[in-house]
Design an enzyme around this catalytic site. Structure first.
Site, PDB file in Angstrom:
ATOM      1  N   GLU A 145       0.806  -1.230   0.000  1.00 19.85           N
ATOM      2  CA  GLU A 145       0.000   0.000   0.000  1.00 19.85           C
ATOM      3  C   GLU A 145       0.838   1.279   0.000  1.00 19.85           C
ATOM      4  OE1 GLU A 145      -3.043   0.007   2.975  1.00 19.85           O
ATOM      5  OE2 GLU A 145      -3.906  -1.887   2.315  1.00 19.85           O
TER       6      GLU A 145
ATOM      7  N   GLU B   2      -5.287  -8.718   0.919  1.00 15.74           N
ATOM      8  CA  GLU B   2      -5.927  -8.361   2.194  1.00 15.74           C
ATOM      9  C   GLU B   2      -7.404  -8.098   1.936  1.00 15.74           C
ATOM     10  OE1 GLU B   2      -4.300  -5.054   4.457  1.00 15.74           O
ATOM     11  OE2 GLU B   2      -2.252  -5.728   4.080  1.00 15.74           O
TER      12      GLU B   2
END
Ligand code: FCB
Length: 448
Positions: A173, A350
Site C-alpha cells: 500500500e 488483504e
C-alpha cells in the site's frame, strides 16, 4: 401462497486457487529490541502521546517473534495454504551505511522453514511501513536515496531466502505510506505536506522498481508482485464540484500507483491540480517502475463516496472503524483492473473487517458478521473469475487480532482472537468457516 424453491449452489474456485491469511511485522512481531533490531518510524511515532488512540505500540503485539512455531502450527491446523507476512527492514539493516544484521535474517529463515515444513507457502512482503528510523532521520521517503537503500535491503533478504520463496512482493500500500505518513500525518512519520507526499510517492514507486531489478537478477524464477490498496470512489452527486473532488480522489487513491506500474504514468490532471512539477521524476524512472510484474496484490476493504464539501450519501452498513461494507465494489474493481492493466495475475492480498466480536460462547468468538463479510467478498471474487479475471488467491486480513496502527489494539481484525494479557490464541467462528471453505475449495450460497 407461492413459495420460492430452495436454491443452493456450490461456488467452486479454480483448483490452483490459493487460500491464506496475512499479517505484517510491526503489527504482530513485538520483540522490538531482539537480536539487533533497530528502531523503526513506528516505534518513534507510537512513543509520542496522541499519535496512537490507546497510547499503545507494537512493542509486544502478539509476540509472534517468539511464538511463531505455535502460530504456524495453528495455520496448519486450519488448513491454510499460504501465509503473507512482512519482513522488518530494521531487523535486517542496522544503519545508514547498510550493515547487514545476520541475526535478523535468521528469524525469517526460521519462519520460512517452519512454514514450508508445514506445507504452507510463504508470501513475504518487503515493506509494510516500518521504515528504519535512521533513514527517516535522513528525510525518509522524501529522499530519493531511500529507494536505493531499499534495493540494497532487498538484495540482502533475497540473497538469504530466495532459494525458498516463489513470489516476492515489494511494497504494501504505497498510497498509505505516502498519504497517511507524509500528507495527513495520521501514520508514521507523521508529516503533513502535500509536496512531501508527492515526492514520497515517487520514491516509493522507484524503490519498487529498483528492488524488482534485484529480485529478477537474484531470483529469476520467482514472481514479482506489488501490493496496492484500492478504495473505489463514487461521486455523492452530479454537481461539478463533487465530480472534480471524486476525480482527484480516484486518481490519488486508485490510480497513482497502479497507473505508473502498468505503464500509464502518473494521472496528469491530478498532478497538475496539486501543482506537482514532477521534478523528482528523472529520465528512465518510469521505465524502471513499469518493468513487468507477474502479480498484482489487491487490498480491498471499502469504497468511498466523495463530495466537495464532505457531505456524504447515506452509507451502507459500516464496520467498527466506520468503513462502509460494500462487496459489489470489489467485483467491479476486479473487472476494471483487469480491463485497464491486464496484469498476468491478481490476488486478494488483504480483505477483512473489524467487528465488535462481543458475542461468544464459552470457548470462542461467534463472529457471524465477519463470516458474512468474507463470504460476500468471496462471492464477488468468484464472479470475477467466471468473467475471466485472473484471480489466483484470497488472503484474509488478518490471521490474528493485532496492532491496528493509529487505532492501537481497539479494532480486532483477526480470524484468530488474541488475548493480549496471556497471548492465548483462539480461532473465532470465522476461522473455522474459512478452514471449511479451504477444505471444500469453495462454499455453498443459497436462499431458503
Ligand atoms: C491495511 C493495512 C494493514 C491493516 C489493514 C486493516 O491498510 O495494509 O496493515 O492495517 O489495513
Amino acid at each position: 401462497m407461492y413459495e420460492r424453491p430452495h436454491v443452493s449452489k456450490h461456488l467452486e474456485f479454480p483448483a490452483s486457487f490459493t487460500w491464506g491469511s496475512a499479517t505484517s511485522s510491526y503489527q504482530i512481531e513485538g520483540a522490538i529490541d531482539a537480536d539487533g533490531r533497530v528502531p523503526s518510524i513506528w516505534d518513534t511515532f507510537a512513543a509520542t502521546p496522541g499519535n496512537v488512540q490507546d497510547g499503545s505500540s507494537g512493542a509486544e503485539a502478539c509476540d509472534h517473534y517468539h511464538r511463531y512455531p505455535e502460530d504456524v502450527a495453528l495455520m496448519r491446523e486450519l488448513g491454510l495454504q499460504a501465509y503473507r507476512f512482512s519482513i522488518a527492514w530494521p531487523r535486517i539493516i542496522s544503519d545508514a551505511k547498510g550493515t547487514v544484521n545476520p541475526a535478523g535474517l535468521d528469524f525469517y529463515d526460521r519462519l520460512v522453514d517452519e512454514l514450508l515444513s508445514k506445507g504452507i507457502r510463504p508470501l513475504p512482503t518487503l515493506y509494510h511501513w516500518d521504515l528504519p528510523q535512521y533513514l527517516e532521520d535522513l528525510d525518509g521517503w522524501v529522499n530519493r536515496d531511500t529507494a536505493y537503500r531499499f534495493a540494497d535491503y532487498t538484495e540482502a533478504v533475497v540473497g538469504r531466502l530466495g532459494d525458498r520463496i516463489d513470489t516476492w512482493a515489494t511494497l504494501n500500500e504505497p498510497f498509505v505510506s505516502a498519504n497517511h505518513g507524509y500528507v495527513t500525518g495520521e501514520h508514521a512519520p507523521g508529516r503533513t505536506s502535500m509536496s512531501d507526499g508527492m515526492s514520497a510517492s515517487h520514491h516509493l514507486l522507484l524503490a519498487h522498481g529498483l528492488a524488482g531489478q534485484r529480485i529478477r537478477d537474484l531470483a529469476p524464477d520467482a514472481d514479482l508482485a506489488i501490493v496496492i490498496s484500492f478504495t473505489p470512489v463514487e461521486t455523492a452527486s452530479d454537481s461539478e464540484d463533487d465530480r472534480i473532488a471524486a476525480l482527484h480522489q480516484e486518481n490519488l487513491e486508485n490510480r497513482w500507483y497502479s497507473d505508473p506500474v502498468g505503464g500509464l504514468g502518473y494521472p496528469q490532471e491530478t498532478a497538475d491540480f496539486y501543482e506537482w512539477d514532477q521534478s523528482e521524476v528523472h529520465d528512465g524512472d518510469l521505465d524502471i517502475i513499469s518493468a513487468p510484474i507477474d502479480l498484482l496484490g489487491i487490498n480491498f476493504y471499502s469504497r468511498s463516496i466523495v463530495s466537495a464539501n464532505g457531505a456524504e450519501r447515506e452509507p451502507f452498513p459500516q464496520n467498527t472503524m466506520g468503513w462502509e461494507i460494500h462487496p459489489p465494489s470489489l467485483g467491479r474493481l476486479l473487472r476494471w483492473l483487469h480491463n485497464r492493466y491486464a496484469f498476468p495475475a491478481m490476488m486478494i492480498t488483504e480483505n477483512g473487517c473489524p467487528m465488535p466480536d462481543d458475542i461468544r460462547d464459552d470457548e470462542r468468538v461467534i463472529d457471524d458478521e465477519r463470516v458474512a463479510y468474507i463470504r460476500e467478498h468471496l462471492v464477488e471474487v468468484h464472479g470475477a473469475i467466471q468473467d475471466g479475471v485472473p484471480m489466483v488467491g484470497y488472503l484474509v486480513w488478518s490471521m490474528f487480532d493485532n496492532f491496528e496502527w493509529a487505532w492501537g489494539y481497539g479494532p480486532r481484525f483477526g480470524i484468530v482472537e488474541v488475548d493480549y494479557e496471556t497471548q492465548k490464541r483462539t480461532p473465532k467462528k470465522s476461522a473455522l468457516w474459512f478452514s471449511e471453505t479451504i477444505a471444500n475449495n469453495g462454499f455453498s450460497v443459497g436462499e431458503a
